[in-house]
Design a protein around this motif. Structure first.
Motif, mmCIF file in Angstrom:
data_model
loop_
_atom_site.group_PDB
_atom_site.id
_atom_site.type_symbol
_atom_site.label_atom_id
_atom_site.label_comp_id
_atom_site.label_asym_id
_atom_site.label_seq_id
_atom_site.Cartn_x
_atom_site.Cartn_y
_atom_site.Cartn_z
ATOM 1 N N SER A 38 0.827 -1.213 0.000
ATOM 2 C CA SER A 38 0.000 0.000 0.000
ATOM 3 C C SER A 38 0.860 1.262 0.000
ATOM 4 O O SER A 38 0.331 2.351 -0.140
ATOM 5 N N VAL A 39 2.177 1.115 0.157
ATOM 6 C CA VAL A 39 3.058 2.283 0.123
ATOM 7 C C VAL A 39 3.005 2.887 -1.267
ATOM 8 O O VAL A 39 3.147 2.195 -2.271
ATOM 9 N N ARG A 40 2.791 4.166 -1.308
ATOM 10 C CA ARG A 40 2.670 4.843 -2.596
ATOM 11 C C ARG A 40 4.044 5.149 -3.154
ATOM 12 O O ARG A 40 4.935 5.578 -2.424
ATOM 13 N N ALA A 41 4.203 4.958 -4.441
ATOM 14 C CA ALA A 41 5.503 5.076 -5.096
ATOM 15 C C ALA A 41 5.983 6.511 -5.235
ATOM 16 O O ALA A 41 7.170 6.744 -5.366
ATOM 17 N N SER A 42 5.072 7.472 -5.191
ATOM 18 C CA SER A 42 5.510 8.854 -5.346
ATOM 19 C C SER A 42 4.466 9.814 -4.796
ATOM 20 O O SER A 42 3.332 9.421 -4.550
ATOM 21 N N PHE A 43 4.891 11.020 -4.601
ATOM 22 C CA PHE A 43 3.943 12.082 -4.311
ATOM 23 C C PHE A 43 4.505 13.398 -4.811
ATOM 24 O O PHE A 43 5.699 13.540 -5.049
ATOM 25 N N ARG A 59 7.472 17.781 6.672
ATOM 26 C CA ARG A 59 6.809 16.784 7.521
ATOM 27 C C ARG A 59 6.090 15.737 6.676
ATOM 28 O O ARG A 59 6.112 14.547 7.001
ATOM 29 N N GLN A 60 5.456 16.157 5.586
ATOM 30 C CA GLN A 60 4.793 15.203 4.692
ATOM 31 C C GLN A 60 5.807 14.243 4.082
ATOM 32 O O GLN A 60 5.563 13.038 3.997
ATOM 33 N N LEU A 61 6.937 14.772 3.652
ATOM 34 C CA LEU A 61 7.977 13.926 3.079
ATOM 35 C C LEU A 61 8.475 12.920 4.118
ATOM 36 O O LEU A 61 8.635 11.734 3.819
ATOM 37 N N THR A 62 8.691 13.374 5.344
ATOM 38 C CA THR A 62 9.153 12.488 6.414
ATOM 39 C C THR A 62 8.165 11.346 6.642
ATOM 40 O O THR A 62 8.572 10.183 6.756
ATOM 41 N N LEU A 63 6.886 11.659 6.690
ATOM 42 C CA LEU A 63 5.868 10.621 6.883
ATOM 43 C C LEU A 63 5.879 9.615 5.738
ATOM 44 O O LEU A 63 5.742 8.406 5.954
ATOM 45 N N TRP A 64 6.025 10.092 4.511
ATOM 46 C CA TRP A 64 6.074 9.204 3.349
ATOM 47 C C TRP A 64 7.305 8.311 3.416
ATOM 48 O O TRP A 64 7.222 7.106 3.203
ATOM 49 N N LEU A 65 8.457 8.895 3.736
ATOM 50 C CA LEU A 65 9.701 8.123 3.812
ATOM 51 C C LEU A 65 9.649 7.057 4.897
ATOM 52 O O LEU A 65 10.226 5.975 4.740
ATOM 53 N N GLU A 66 8.966 7.329 6.002
ATOM 54 C CA GLU A 66 8.863 6.354 7.091
ATOM 55 C C GLU A 66 8.153 5.079 6.669
ATOM 56 O O GLU A 66 8.333 4.038 7.288
#
Length: 180
Positions: A38-43, A59-66
């Motif tokens: 379910s991890v999205r490949a990009s944003f 903060r959004q990038l950090t959440l995605w990277l986690e």
């Protein structure tokens, strides 16, 4: 067009059909946890070039990277470098006028690419050279260069695009093989 959401704009793409072997390899050698499909490949986000907007974007990038199968050091390096590039846009791209910054992040299984783009005034020639960047207060680009595997800066009168690329940490520190 202004698109700013509380969650990163993400999309699923052709990577959704990754087979089990690819998932295991992408998760990294020795990893016991498979990649969450379910991890999205990009944003991608486009926000005003303002301090509080780019802080929220960080903060959004950090959440995605986690959510990605990255070691903590890589996640930290990616966030730090991206924020340096975003902060450069706020500080330098639009002197005396409002502007926009776009952050695009992509994970292709074994590579994370982050691009920060603006339509501002571009970088002068002198600060772009690594040897003189510190003299002009350009330590951000020096830092980014040190913690990325690849850094590309494309700039001109119509804006700047800073593209940063990371491979898995295990590959970054592998000594080059000697042919013999």
């Amino acid at each position: 067009m202004h698109r700013h959401t509380s969650e990163p704009h993400s999309h699923r793409d052709h990577r959704d059909h990754i087979d089990a072997e690819t998932v295991e390899v992408a998760a990294g050698a020795g990893s016991d946890s498979p990649i969450d499909r379910s991890v999205r490949a990009s944003f991608e986000e486009l926000v005003p070039a303002l301090d509080d907007e780019v802080a929220a974007l960080r903060r959004q990038l950090t959440l995605w990277l986690e959510k990605l199968p990255l070691d903590p050091d890589s996640g930290y390096d990616i966030t730090l470098a991206a924020y340096e590039a975003l902060a450069n846009v706020v500080a330098h791209a639009y002197p005396g006028e409002p502007g926009w910054v776009r952050l695009y992040a992509d994970w292709s299984g074994d590579v994370v690419t982050v691009a920060v783009t603006d339509t501002g005034c571009g970088l002068p020639e002198e600060p772009r050279r690594a040897s003189s960047a510190a003299e002009y207060g350009g330590r951000g680009l020096l830092l980014i260069d040190k913690i990325t595997d690849q850094l590309h800066v494309d700039t001109g009168k119509d804006g700047t695009r800073v593209t940063m690329i990371w491979r898995p940490a295990a590959l970054r520190h592998t000594p080059a093989r000697r042919e013999g």
